[in-house]
Design a protein around this motif. Structure first.
Motif, PDB file in Angstrom:
ATOM      1  N   ILE A   1     -14.208  32.799 -19.368  1.00  0.00           N
ATOM      2  CA  ILE A   1     -13.868  31.522 -19.996  1.00  0.00           C
ATOM      3  C   ILE A   1     -12.628  30.991 -19.291  1.00  0.00           C
ATOM      4  CG2 ILE A   1     -14.940  32.038 -22.218  1.00  0.00           C
ATOM      5  CD1 ILE A   1     -12.097  32.609 -23.319  1.00  0.00           C
ATOM      6  N   GLU A   2     -12.631  29.703 -18.989  1.00  0.00           N
ATOM      7  CA  GLU A   2     -11.577  29.106 -18.180  1.00  0.00           C
ATOM      8  C   GLU A   2     -10.662  28.238 -19.036  1.00  0.00           C
ATOM      9  OE1 GLU A   2     -11.424  25.834 -14.560  1.00  0.00           O
ATOM     10  OE2 GLU A   2     -12.957  27.409 -14.506  1.00  0.00           O
ATOM     11  N   GLU A   3      -9.355  28.378 -18.781  1.00  0.00           N
ATOM     12  CA  GLU A   3      -8.327  27.612 -19.497  1.00  0.00           C
ATOM     13  C   GLU A   3      -8.656  27.496 -20.983  1.00  0.00           C
ATOM     14  OE1 GLU A   3      -7.314  23.817 -17.667  1.00  0.00           O
ATOM     15  OE2 GLU A   3      -5.535  24.785 -16.859  1.00  0.00           O
ATOM     16  N   PRO A   4      -8.687  28.613 -21.719  1.00  0.00           N
ATOM     17  CA  PRO A   4      -8.997  28.540 -23.154  1.00  0.00           C
ATOM     18  C   PRO A   4      -7.994  27.702 -23.933  1.00  0.00           C
ATOM     19  CG  PRO A   4      -8.155  30.714 -22.560  1.00  0.00           C
ATOM     20  CD  PRO A   4      -8.424  29.991 -21.283  1.00  0.00           C
ATOM     21  N   CYS A   5      -6.778  27.569 -23.409  1.00  0.00           N
ATOM     22  CA  CYS A   5      -5.808  26.603 -23.944  1.00  0.00           C
ATOM     23  C   CYS A   5      -5.010  26.089 -22.762  1.00  0.00           C
ATOM     24  CB  CYS A   5      -4.902  27.240 -25.003  1.00  0.00           C
ATOM     25  SG  CYS A   5      -3.695  28.424 -24.347  1.00  0.00           S
ATOM     26  N   LEU A   6      -4.179  25.108 -22.989  1.00  0.00           N
ATOM     27  CA  LEU A   6      -3.348  24.578 -21.914  1.00  0.00           C
ATOM     28  C   LEU A   6      -2.421  25.662 -21.374  1.00  0.00           C
ATOM     29  CD1 LEU A   6      -2.523  21.093 -23.445  1.00  0.00           C
ATOM     30  CD2 LEU A   6      -3.884  21.516 -21.397  1.00  0.00           C
ATOM     31  N   PRO A   7      -2.120  25.634 -20.073  1.00  0.00           N
ATOM     32  CA  PRO A   7      -1.330  26.712 -19.473  1.00  0.00           C
ATOM     33  C   PRO A   7       0.176  26.546 -19.634  1.00  0.00           C
ATOM     34  CG  PRO A   7      -1.994  25.168 -17.783  1.00  0.00           C
ATOM     35  CD  PRO A   7      -2.614  24.672 -19.068  1.00  0.00           C
ATOM     36  N   GLU A   8       0.626  25.501 -20.316  1.00  0.00           N
ATOM     37  CA  GLU A   8       2.064  25.226 -20.407  1.00  0.00           C
ATOM     38  C   GLU A   8       2.814  26.284 -21.199  1.00  0.00           C
ATOM     39  OE1 GLU A   8       1.516  20.393 -20.658  1.00  0.00           O
ATOM     40  OE2 GLU A   8       0.988  21.673 -22.349  1.00  0.00           O
ATOM     41  N   ASN A   9       2.127  26.916 -22.156  1.00  0.00           N
ATOM     42  CA  ASN A   9       2.762  27.899 -23.032  1.00  0.00           C
ATOM     43  C   ASN A   9       2.080  29.245 -22.792  1.00  0.00           C
ATOM     44  OD1 ASN A   9       3.500  29.573 -25.211  1.00  0.00           O
ATOM     45  ND2 ASN A   9       3.771  27.824 -26.584  1.00  0.00           N
ATOM     46  N   VAL A  10       2.733  30.100 -22.025  1.00  0.00           N
ATOM     47  CA  VAL A  10       2.129  31.380 -21.643  1.00  0.00           C
ATOM     48  C   VAL A  10       1.868  32.244 -22.862  1.00  0.00           C
ATOM     49  CG1 VAL A  10       2.523  33.507 -20.346  1.00  0.00           C
ATOM     50  CG2 VAL A  10       3.110  31.307 -19.328  1.00  0.00           C
ATOM     51  N   GLU A  11       2.769  32.217 -23.818  1.00  0.00           N
ATOM     52  CA  GLU A  11       2.600  33.044 -25.009  1.00  0.00           C
ATOM     53  C   GLU A  11       1.369  32.618 -25.810  1.00  0.00           C
ATOM     54  OE1 GLU A  11       2.730  36.055 -27.276  1.00  0.00           O
ATOM     55  OE2 GLU A  11       4.233  35.845 -25.686  1.00  0.00           O
ATOM     56  N   ALA A  12       1.051  31.322 -25.798  1.00  0.00           N
ATOM     57  CA  ALA A  12      -0.145  30.854 -26.506  1.00  0.00           C
ATOM     58  C   ALA A  12      -1.401  31.442 -25.875  1.00  0.00           C
ATOM     59  CB  ALA A  12      -0.196  29.325 -26.477  1.00  0.00           C
ATOM     60  N   MET A  13      -1.446  31.479 -24.523  1.00  0.00           N
ATOM     61  CA  MET A  13      -2.608  32.077 -23.875  1.00  0.00           C
ATOM     62  C   MET A  13      -2.634  33.585 -24.086  1.00  0.00           C
ATOM     63  SD  MET A  13      -4.215  31.267 -20.124  1.00  0.00           S
ATOM     64  CE  MET A  13      -4.259  29.521 -20.475  1.00  0.00           C
ATOM     65  N   ALA A  14      -1.466  34.196 -24.159  1.00  0.00           N
ATOM     66  CA  ALA A  14      -1.406  35.638 -24.435  1.00  0.00           C
ATOM     67  C   ALA A  14      -1.984  35.952 -25.810  1.00  0.00           C
ATOM     68  CB  ALA A  14       0.037  36.120 -24.336  1.00  0.00           C
ATOM     69  N   LYS A  15      -1.759  35.071 -26.774  1.00  0.00           N
ATOM     70  CA  LYS A  15      -2.332  35.266 -28.111  1.00  0.00           C
ATOM     71  C   LYS A  15      -3.858  35.312 -28.041  1.00  0.00           C
ATOM     72  CE  LYS A  15      -2.671  32.938 -32.626  1.00  0.00           C
ATOM     73  NZ  LYS A  15      -2.238  31.765 -33.424  1.00  0.00           N
ATOM     74  N   ILE A  16      -4.447  34.413 -27.250  1.00  0.00           N
ATOM     75  CA  ILE A  16      -5.905  34.411 -27.091  1.00  0.00           C
ATOM     76  C   ILE A  16      -6.355  35.710 -26.422  1.00  0.00           C
ATOM     77  CG2 ILE A  16      -7.863  33.218 -26.021  1.00  0.00           C
ATOM     78  CD1 ILE A  16      -6.121  30.653 -26.082  1.00  0.00           C
ATOM     79  N   ALA A  17      -5.625  36.116 -25.382  1.00  0.00           N
ATOM     80  CA  ALA A  17      -6.004  37.310 -24.627  1.00  0.00           C
ATOM     81  C   ALA A  17      -6.019  38.551 -25.510  1.00  0.00           C
ATOM     82  CB  ALA A  17      -5.053  37.507 -23.450  1.00  0.00           C
ATOM     83  N   ARG A  18      -5.131  38.606 -26.500  1.00  0.00           N
ATOM     84  CA  ARG A  18      -5.089  39.778 -27.393  1.00  0.00           C
ATOM     85  C   ARG A  18      -6.342  39.898 -28.247  1.00  0.00           C
ATOM     86  NH1 ARG A  18       0.536  38.368 -27.629  1.00  0.00           N
ATOM     87  NH2 ARG A  18       0.242  37.102 -29.509  1.00  0.00           N
TER      88      ARG A  18
END
Length: 377
Positions: free
Chosen positions: A211-228
């Motif tokens: 899955i590509e860019e599940p959220c905007l890349p501006e907030n790394v911690e937000a993408m880390a939340k998805i990755a968990r």
């Protein structure tokens, strides 16, 4: 040998314009590159002109030195405009060096580590029926991997309706294509972390490659939340610039696939450096590439020389003149490209054909929620 000119040529390409670069020398050898940046073509022309002042009169063979000069002598570093302009010029410098030495660029970057490169077709968005119809054409030609943008505008917290709408498209395409075709799902940064977590779980049964860019890349911690929460590999990187832009994503192992865009990340060598950083964390590299043929030719040079290459994005049929604005045409067989042997990037621009398709003003597509509020697109 000295650089004598840096020129730019803008070619209309449907919903966007391609921005090509040509760097000439006093020995008659020239190179071509691409720094396309959707919706910012006038800005790109100005940025390339400013870089021209930096490098005219200098030795084009000193690719790394000139990259450092263009990037580090700009007090305001980074960002999509400067990095895209540098990318276009840097590609042209490698093209010159490859032509001078009589070898493809990948030979200057360590040599090839594979004999062919697998491509996937970017289908974009559409109805379930239209996606299947477009996919059918390319499956008949041997292409076995596709990317789809299935999501409409989604609020930070929303009902399951937009996710179910996206699921219908993916489920229909999977049923049509079967299990031997890979599907990549581009969330396009349209979802918040909370909605992306729900969407990834819904999409999981259809076995996406990533899955590509599940959220905007501006907030790394937000993408880390998805990755968990996610079990599907996450891909990101198209809107991050240089190795510094991707450093935290890589170091924190938030993604499984990095997607440097060679038109934006800083060019060929910068993409190779990003791939090497990712390799140390056992991440794959899949260069992002929704642009023109010079960008594709540059991507291919990187693809052949990096060990952790996964798959190459390509838009197969955006404009009838795609394969007329350059030569020789990049020919795929069953969705694969055999190792090129021509020197440099292996292609040249057809400036007469480009002139037939001059710049056209194109506004970025705008998305809104039903209440009129701005939506991420």
């Amino acid at each position: 040998m000295k650089i004598t000119a840096v020129e730019h040529f803008v070619c209309q390409a449907g919903g966007r314009n391609w921005v090509f670069v040509k760097v000439s020398t006093d020995e008659g050898v020239y190179g071509v590159g691409e720094g396309s940046l959707y919706g910012k073509e006038h800005t790109m022309r100005a940025a390339i002109e400013e870089l021209r002042r930096e490098i005219v009169g200098k030795d084009p063979r000193r690719v790394e030195y000139l990259w450092q000069e263009m990037y580090r002598h700009a007090f305001w570093r980074g960002g999509p405009v400067l990095c895209s302009a540098i990318s276009g010029v840097e590609m042209a410098l490698w093209d010159i060096k490859g032509k001078l030495l009589g070898v493809p660029v990948y030979e200057l970057l360590g040599g090839h580590v594979r004999d062919e490169v697998r491509f996937y077709c970017n289908l974009g968005d559409g109805t379930p029926e239209s996606l299947i119809e477009r996919g059918r054409k390319w499956i008949a030609k041997g292409v076995d991997a596709f990317k789809i943008y299935p999501f409409p505008a989604v609020n930070y917290v929303d009902s399951m309706r937009p996710i179910r709408e996206a699921e219908e498209k993916i489920a229909s395409f999977r049923e049509f294509a079967g299990n031997d075709v890979d599907i990549m799902i581009d969330f396009h940064g349209r979802l918040s972390p909370s909605m992306a977590i729900l969407a990834e779980e819904v999409m999981r049964p259809y076995e996406p490659l990533f899955i590509e860019e599940p959220c905007l890349p501006e907030n790394v911690e937000a993408m880390a939340k998805i990755a968990r929460h996610a079990k599907t590999p996450i891909a990101t990187g198209e809107r991050l610039y240089t190795r510094w832009g991707l450093r935290e994503i890589i170091e924190r192992q938030i993604a499984s696939v990095v997607q440097p865009d060679l038109c934006h990340c800083g060019g060929i060598m910068e993409a190779k450096k990003i791939a090497a950083m990712a390799e140390t964390y056992y991440m794959a590299t899949a260069p992002h590439n929704p642009y023109g043929p010079v960008a594709t030719a540059a991507c291919v040079q990187v693809d052949f020389c990096i060990p952790n290459f996964l798959i190459q994005e390509h838009i197969f049929d955006d404009m009838p003149w795609r394969d007329l604005v350059y030569t020789p045409v990049i020919e795929l067989e069953n969705g694969r490209l055999k190792r090129p042997t021509l020197p440099g990037l292996g292609i040249d621009l057809n400036l007469e054909e480009i002139a037939k398709h001059p710049y056209e003003e194109r506004d970025q597509v705008k998305w809104y929620h039903p209440d009129g509020a701005i939506a991420d697109m």
